[in-house]
Design an enzyme around this catalytic site. Structure first.
Site, mmCIF file in Angstrom:
data_model
loop_
_atom_site.group_PDB
_atom_site.id
_atom_site.type_symbol
_atom_site.label_atom_id
_atom_site.label_comp_id
_atom_site.label_asym_id
_atom_site.label_seq_id
_atom_site.Cartn_x
_atom_site.Cartn_y
_atom_site.Cartn_z
ATOM 1 N N SER A 3 -5.982 3.682 4.437
ATOM 2 C CA SER A 3 -5.393 2.927 3.327
ATOM 3 C C SER A 3 -6.462 2.225 2.492
ATOM 4 O O SER A 3 -6.331 1.055 2.121
ATOM 5 C CB SER A 3 -4.385 1.904 3.857
ATOM 6 O OG SER A 3 -3.602 1.384 2.812
ATOM 7 N N LYS A 31 0.224 3.894 -2.596
ATOM 8 C CA LYS A 31 -0.759 4.976 -2.487
ATOM 9 C C LYS A 31 -0.119 6.352 -2.312
ATOM 10 O O LYS A 31 -0.815 7.366 -2.422
ATOM 11 C CB LYS A 31 -1.730 4.675 -1.352
ATOM 12 C CG LYS A 31 -2.614 3.472 -1.662
ATOM 13 C CD LYS A 31 -3.311 2.911 -0.433
ATOM 14 C CE LYS A 31 -4.096 1.651 -0.826
ATOM 15 N NZ LYS A 31 -4.336 0.733 0.263
ATOM 16 N N SER A 88 0.796 -1.233 0.000
ATOM 17 C CA SER A 88 0.000 0.000 0.000
ATOM 18 C C SER A 88 0.829 1.284 0.000
ATOM 19 O O SER A 88 0.255 2.369 -0.104
ATOM 20 C CB SER A 88 -0.948 0.010 1.194
ATOM 21 O OG SER A 88 -2.037 -0.850 0.965
#
Length: 382
Positions: free
Chosen positions: A120, A63, A60
């Protein structure tokens, strides 16, 4: 189109000490993560490195780039925080971490950005990608284009959120670069440093609590962001930034075996940086730095301002002189949009470039009219 003016202002700043001979002694820090880097946000100086160009799955932490493109769209005026985004089945169907968006509902950009930065949320990433670019595929193309613009040579994005997929990779160095770029945008600060919040989602207006996945927001002094990540393939990943005084650092750790290890490694790197180095700010964003004379412009005296803060990093206790040079472009083609690069401030030590910032105009520059040009000729004769 442009060339650098032959006159360069060089200023010896004997009262402003600097030493760029950084001791990159990796043996002083015990890092268990597979790959790690410590970088100064202001200057880009690398203070610690371990396998920093190894191509690894980022989970993640992907991101960071997704958020960067969102805040760029916000800052440019392409989108607004109160815009309503229609949620598609594609977005709501994302697995993993999410804020449980439902197909057909509308959510604001503010809510979706909060979901990405704090919780997230994979579904929020896809929703924002579709809203900005029209499709996830086109948004991913934008991500890779931006990566190339930033000089991220170890990176290839395949999705917006870091869910496991073949050929999706980056490196600790590239993550530090895109994190550094994200942190330039004031818009994102409140989202990255939010510890707990809530959003209301779904057609039944369900309240979903959010807790920041970056535990350093609560437990590390001066934390400014950035993003955690985990998959079975990537293991525990983290980009963590903190600021104390004018010193702003980012630590990236990839491939830690446990979550506590990634936070411990990032804390150790940041502690090392703050204990041994400090930043000196030479000018702030939007400071007037130089004046450009353009005889053929409506206003022939153009103020040039710093595009970003200009800082240089020194080792604590060191003291050496450095030189600042101000360069401006000669006779750029008109007209020019506001924010065009028209010069640069460069900082040197022993003829080595150690810091720089672009100089830009604050408003559009148009050509002078025939009457204005004639009047200037008359004035010069008189």
């Amino acid at each position: 189109m442009k060339k650098m003016a032959s006159i360069v202002v060089a200023i010896l700043l004997s009262i402003m000490p600097i030493n760029i001979a950084f001791a990159n002694n990796n043996s002083t820090i015990n890092i268990s993560s597979k790959s790690a880097i410590l970088m100064d946000v202001g200057s880009g100086q690398i203070l610690y490195e371990k396998n920093i160009h190894e191509k690894l799955p980022p989970a993640s932490v992907t991101k960071v780039m997704t958020m960067l493109l969102v805040v760029e769209a916000l800052d440019s005026g392409k989108i607004k925080l109160n815009d309503n985004v229609q949620i598609t089945g594609n977005a709501s169907g994302m697995g993993g971490s999410q804020i449980f968006l439902e197909p057909g509902e509308a959510q604001t950009v503010d809510t979706l950005l909060k979901g990405i930065a704090v919780a997230s949320a994979n579904d929020a990433c896809v929703a924002m990608a579709e809203y900005i670019a029209g499709s996830v595929e086109d948004f991913v193309g934008m991500m890779n284009t931006k990566a190339k613009e930033l000089g991220m040579k170890d990176t290839n994005f395949v999705n917006t959120n870091g869910l496991p997929v073949e050929n999706h990779y980056t490196s600790a160095y590239d993550i530090a670069i895109m994190s550094k770029e994200l942190l330039k945008h004031d818009t994102i600060n409140k989202y990255l440093t939010t510890w707990m919040d809530k959003v209301v989602v779904g057609k039944k207006q369900v309240t979903v609590g959010l807790a920041n996945t970056n535990k350093m927001v609560k437990h590390y002094q001066g934390t400014t962001g950035v993003k955690t990540g985990f998959t079975q393939q990537a293991k525990y990943c983290l980009s963590a930034s903190a600021k104390r005084g004018d010193t702003h650092l980012v630590a990236v750790t990839l491939g830690a075996q446990t979550s506590p290890e990634r936070f411990k490694d990032a804390s150790s790197l940041l502690n090392f940086g703050f204990a041994n180095y400090e930043s000196i700010k030479l000018c702030s964003k939007d400071d007037n730095v130089a004046t450009l004379t353009l005889d053929k412009a409506e206003e022939n005296k153009i103020n040039l301002v710093a595009k970003d803060d200009l800082t240089v990093l020194i080792k604590k206790g060191s003291s050496k002189d450095f030189v600042k040079k101000i360069k401006v472009y000669d006779n750029p083609n008109l007209p020019l949009k506001g924010g065009t690069k028209l010069g640069q401030v460069e900082v040197y030590k022993d003829k080595k470039l150690i810091g720089k910032v672009d100089l830009v105009n604050t408003k559009d520059i148009n050509k002078a009219s025939y009457i204005q040009m004639l009047q200037r000729v008359i004035d010069s004769m008189l």
